[in-house]
Design a protein around this motif. Structure first.
Motif, PDB file in Angstrom:
ATOM      1  N   ARG A  61     -70.080  76.713  -9.896  1.00 48.58           N
ATOM      2  CA  ARG A  61     -70.165  75.417 -10.557  1.00 48.58           C
ATOM      3  C   ARG A  61     -70.415  75.559 -12.057  1.00 48.58           C
ATOM      4  NH1 ARG A  61     -74.105  70.399  -8.670  1.00 48.58           N
ATOM      5  NH2 ARG A  61     -73.503  68.948 -10.327  1.00 48.58           N
ATOM      6  N   ARG A  62     -71.214  76.542 -12.465  1.00 50.74           N
ATOM      7  CA  ARG A  62     -71.512  76.700 -13.896  1.00 50.74           C
ATOM      8  C   ARG A  62     -70.239  76.989 -14.681  1.00 50.74           C
ATOM      9  NH1 ARG A  62     -71.525  81.934 -15.511  1.00 50.74           N
ATOM     10  NH2 ARG A  62     -71.486  83.531 -13.870  1.00 50.74           N
ATOM     11  N   LEU A  63     -69.310  77.758 -14.097  1.00 45.40           N
ATOM     12  CA  LEU A  63     -68.058  78.045 -14.792  1.00 45.40           C
ATOM     13  C   LEU A  63     -67.151  76.819 -14.817  1.00 45.40           C
ATOM     14  CD1 LEU A  63     -67.233  81.637 -13.483  1.00 45.40           C
ATOM     15  CD2 LEU A  63     -68.216  80.974 -15.684  1.00 45.40           C
ATOM     16  N   GLN A  64     -67.180  76.021 -13.767  1.00 39.73           N
ATOM     17  CA  GLN A  64     -66.393  74.788 -13.766  1.00 39.73           C
ATOM     18  C   GLN A  64     -66.862  73.850 -14.873  1.00 39.73           C
ATOM     19  OE1 GLN A  64     -66.274  72.955  -9.906  1.00 39.73           O
ATOM     20  NE2 GLN A  64     -65.977  74.890  -8.834  1.00 39.73           N
ATOM     21  N   GLU A  65     -68.179  73.676 -14.989  1.00 37.98           N
ATOM     22  CA  GLU A  65     -68.712  72.767 -16.012  1.00 37.98           C
ATOM     23  C   GLU A  65     -68.504  73.341 -17.414  1.00 37.98           C
ATOM     24  OE1 GLU A  65     -72.738  72.145 -14.833  1.00 37.98           O
ATOM     25  OE2 GLU A  65     -72.207  70.696 -13.261  1.00 37.98           O
ATOM     26  N   LEU A  66     -68.613  74.664 -17.549  1.00 38.97           N
ATOM     27  CA  LEU A  66     -68.390  75.279 -18.858  1.00 38.97           C
ATOM     28  C   LEU A  66     -66.931  75.128 -19.269  1.00 38.97           C
ATOM     29  CD1 LEU A  66     -69.473  76.867 -21.229  1.00 38.97           C
ATOM     30  CD2 LEU A  66     -69.104  78.982 -19.932  1.00 38.97           C
ATOM     31  N   ARG A  67     -66.010  75.189 -18.322  1.00 44.72           N
ATOM     32  CA  ARG A  67     -64.594  74.990 -18.640  1.00 44.72           C
ATOM     33  C   ARG A  67     -64.361  73.601 -19.217  1.00 44.72           C
ATOM     34  NH1 ARG A  67     -60.780  72.378 -15.454  1.00 44.72           N
ATOM     35  NH2 ARG A  67     -58.598  72.854 -15.941  1.00 44.72           N
ATOM     36  N   ILE A  68     -65.019  72.588 -18.640  1.00 38.69           N
ATOM     37  CA  ILE A  68     -64.883  71.225 -19.154  1.00 38.69           C
ATOM     38  C   ILE A  68     -65.427  71.133 -20.575  1.00 38.69           C
ATOM     39  CG2 ILE A  68     -65.644  68.842 -18.829  1.00 38.69           C
ATOM     40  CD1 ILE A  68     -65.588  69.317 -15.838  1.00 38.69           C
TER      41      ILE A  68
ATOM     42  N   LEU B 103     -65.448  83.821 -22.309  1.00 39.18           N
ATOM     43  CA  LEU B 103     -64.336  84.598 -21.759  1.00 39.18           C
ATOM     44  C   LEU B 103     -64.309  84.505 -20.237  1.00 39.18           C
ATOM     45  CD1 LEU B 103     -64.600  87.780 -24.022  1.00 39.18           C
ATOM     46  CD2 LEU B 103     -62.852  85.989 -24.129  1.00 39.18           C
ATOM     47  N   GLU B 104     -65.485  84.527 -19.623  1.00 38.53           N
ATOM     48  CA  GLU B 104     -65.558  84.419 -18.173  1.00 38.53           C
ATOM     49  C   GLU B 104     -65.016  83.064 -17.709  1.00 38.53           C
ATOM     50  OE1 GLU B 104     -68.862  85.037 -14.585  1.00 38.53           O
ATOM     51  OE2 GLU B 104     -69.512  84.646 -16.648  1.00 38.53           O
ATOM     52  N   ALA B 105     -65.376  82.000 -18.428  1.00 36.81           N
ATOM     53  CA  ALA B 105     -64.893  80.666 -18.063  1.00 36.81           C
ATOM     54  C   ALA B 105     -63.381  80.554 -18.260  1.00 36.81           C
ATOM     55  CB  ALA B 105     -65.614  79.604 -18.881  1.00 36.81           C
ATOM     56  N   LEU B 106     -62.855  81.176 -19.315  1.00 34.62           N
ATOM     57  CA  LEU B 106     -61.417  81.123 -19.564  1.00 34.62           C
ATOM     58  C   LEU B 106     -60.647  81.879 -18.485  1.00 34.62           C
ATOM     59  CD1 LEU B 106     -61.318  81.632 -23.446  1.00 34.62           C
ATOM     60  CD2 LEU B 106     -60.988  79.508 -22.176  1.00 34.62           C
ATOM     61  N   VAL B 107     -61.196  83.008 -18.049  1.00 35.45           N
ATOM     62  CA  VAL B 107     -60.553  83.753 -16.964  1.00 35.45           C
ATOM     63  C   VAL B 107     -60.596  82.939 -15.671  1.00 35.45           C
ATOM     64  CG1 VAL B 107     -60.727  85.804 -15.500  1.00 35.45           C
ATOM     65  CG2 VAL B 107     -60.993  86.012 -17.967  1.00 35.45           C
TER      66      VAL B 107
END
Length: 379
Positions: A234-241, A275-279
């Protein structure tokens, strides 16, 4: 409150709300009017008022020159350590901002600032109560009725009709993120129904203030639970937004496409997290196995270049296991196996080569293969 009716800006109400300087133009914001707005914004910035809100809720139309004025003022405010937003856009105003790609950057989907400019006297053409005053009253009347009363459903339907523009405006915040606009509108409408169901009119809060986080939460939940092709934390989903939200603003301010380091510095996080969120973003919509390679239909599809199971891999173990068993066979039996399976000779040819009958070759071959089979199974 300061009202500035001039030839360049037909009406521009200005007032302060804490540290926020609010400007509210009315009518049509075309090129001549945008010049007056730019002068007003520059004056406020020069006076050190760096938190600016341009309320677009009273505009019927604005052109690209006016939108460009807002974007330049936003960049200038950011350079001075401040911020500018332009909430409350709707109808044609919001359409123009979306077409030029400035709606999210200017936060045009946000609700206009609450309250009205302070005034010592009521203007002669005072406006009717806001839509949330109407919705609050409709829901208050509905709450006072029994659930079985048909009037209750009628009152709630009217409240929904008044509130649907808010749901649509919030859904448009998430356009261009990989989901169908029609689906997003449906999800926002579902969030609106949940807000109406859970709203307490006696709590003392406007329905708009309660419904906005409820609808936005429903939209984010949809992206989290339904939109991703594979599970992503979930943290990566929210960071992507968050990254998608700030990327346009950074590009406008920097005059170039922002790097992961630029985004990380703006959000106050490590570059590795960006970078992790972009991947992880690449997992939102997995590529179809039948998608053309390189955009060329003649280049084949991804499925054409994927590896397949090696049918001979399972026989490697058997070949290695049978090797020492063959080595222990008598010389004649080894020669018969070699000629039959490596030399592709027929039994008659083998019999002629060894000087024995074809029937004898067949018996020796069958006995040898059966012995090897038993030895492998026993082993």
């Amino acid at each position: 409150m300061e009202t500035m009716p001039t030839d360049s800006v037909p009406a521009l109400d200005t007032w302060r709300n804490g540290d926020d300087e609010i400007l509210r133009p009315s009518g049509v914001l075309d090129y001549p009017a945008s010049v007056g707005l730019r002068v007003a914004l520059s004056r406020h910035l020069d006076e050190g008022r760096l938190s600016l809100t341009v309320d677009l809720s009273r505009l019927r139309l604005l052109d690209c020159a006016a939108a460009d004025t807002l974007l330049h003022a936003q960049a200038e405010a950011a350079e001075r350590g401040g911020a500018l937003r332009a909430p409350g856009a709707s109808d044609l105003v919001l359409d123009v901002l979306e077409i030029i790609g400035a709606a999210k950057q200017l936060r045009a989907y946000d609700a206009p600032p609450a309250g009205a400019p302070p005034s010592t006297e009521e203007p002669p053409d005072a406006e009717p109560p806001s839509q949330w005053t109407t919705v609050n009253e409709l829901l208050r009347q509905a709450a006072a009725l029994e659930r079985s009363d048909p009037r209750r459903a009628a009152l709630r339907d009217r409240a929904v009709a008044h509130s649907l523009p808010l749901a649509d405006r919030l859904a448009r915040r998430f356009h261009g993120m990989g989901e169908s606009p029609a689906d997003l509108s449906q999800v926002a409408a579902l969030g609106l129904m949940k807000a109406i169901e859970g709203f307490d009119p006696d709590y003392g809060t406007d329905f708009g203030g309660y419904a906005t986080p409820t609808i936005v939460g429903e939209l984010k939940r949809y992206f989290r639970d339904k939109g991703w092709g594979v599970h992503v934390p979930r943290r990566l989903q929210e960071l992507r937004i968050e990254i998608n939200r700030v990327r346009d603003a950074l590009g406008q301010r920097l005059g170039r496409s922002p790097t992961p380091r630029d985004v990380a510095e703006h959000l106050g996080i490590h570059e590795e997290q960006v970078l992790e969120a972009l991947v992880a973003s690449s997992a939102y919509r997995p590529v179809s196995l039948f998608a053309p390679l390189g955009g060329d239909d003649d280049a084949g599809t991804l499925a054409d270049v994927l590896g397949d199971d090696d049918r001979d891999i399972d026989s490697v173990e058997f070949r290695q296991a049978v090797r020492p068993l063959i080595a222990r066979l008598p010389e004649r039996e080894r020669r018969i196996l070699s000629l039959r399976f490596y030399g592709n000779r027929t039994q008659a040819q083998i019999a002629a080569d060894l000087g024995i009958s074809q029937m004898h070759v067949s018996r020796l071959l069958s006995r040898t293969l059966e012995g090897l089979r038993r030895a492998l199974l026993d082993g």
